[in-house]
Design a protein around this motif. Structure first.
Motif, PDB file in Angstrom:
ATOM      1  N   ARG A 157      80.629  69.207 101.574  1.00 53.23           N
ATOM      2  CA  ARG A 157      79.215  69.588 101.445  1.00 53.23           C
ATOM      3  C   ARG A 157      79.077  71.038 100.996  1.00 53.23           C
ATOM      4  O   ARG A 157      78.216  71.353 100.165  1.00 53.23           O
ATOM      5  N   GLU A 193      81.019  72.621  99.118  1.00 57.38           N
ATOM      6  CA  GLU A 193      81.358  72.632  97.694  1.00 57.38           C
ATOM      7  C   GLU A 193      80.408  71.770  96.863  1.00 57.38           C
ATOM      8  O   GLU A 193      80.631  71.581  95.672  1.00 57.38           O
ATOM      9  N   LYS A 194      79.355  71.254  97.502  1.00 54.37           N
ATOM     10  CA  LYS A 194      78.372  70.377  96.850  1.00 54.37           C
ATOM     11  C   LYS A 194      79.031  69.116  96.274  1.00 54.37           C
ATOM     12  O   LYS A 194      78.717  68.657  95.184  1.00 54.37           O
ATOM     13  N   LEU A 195      79.955  68.573  97.055  1.00 54.41           N
ATOM     14  CA  LEU A 195      80.653  67.342  96.705  1.00 54.41           C
ATOM     15  C   LEU A 195      80.442  66.321  97.810  1.00 54.41           C
ATOM     16  O   LEU A 195      80.002  66.661  98.903  1.00 54.41           O
ATOM     17  N   SER A 196      80.779  65.082  97.516  1.00 56.94           N
ATOM     18  CA  SER A 196      80.718  64.045  98.550  1.00 56.94           C
ATOM     19  C   SER A 196      81.808  63.017  98.253  1.00 56.94           C
ATOM     20  O   SER A 196      82.215  62.851  97.107  1.00 56.94           O
TER      21      SER A 196
END
Length: 68
Positions: free
Chosen positions: A27, A29-32
């Motif tokens: 989150r 790193e703005k990833l999922s």
């Protein structure tokens, strides 16, 4: 020891914390995680898979074989 600790060395609570920490890092790193990885994460929490199993699944899906 590295990432690949036997599941017997970690209880379910510790494995759940590991997954929560990993998801928090994603989150930041703005990833999922992909939808296809989520069942594997639950299997890890349940003690049915190891971190080595998860790593191998991700490699198999995303790392292209290089042929020389």
């Amino acid at each position: 020891m590295g990432l690949a600790m036997p599941n017997s060395a970690l209880n379910q609570s510790a494995r759940q914390k590991n997954v929560a920490n990993m998801l928090a890092t994603l989150r930041i790193e703005k990833l999922s995680p992909s939808e296809s990885l989520k069942p594997s994460l639950q299997a890890y929490v349940d003690g049915q898979k190891t971190t080595t199993d998860l790593l191998n699944e991700v490699k198999a899906k995303y790392v292209a074989l290089r042929r020389g």
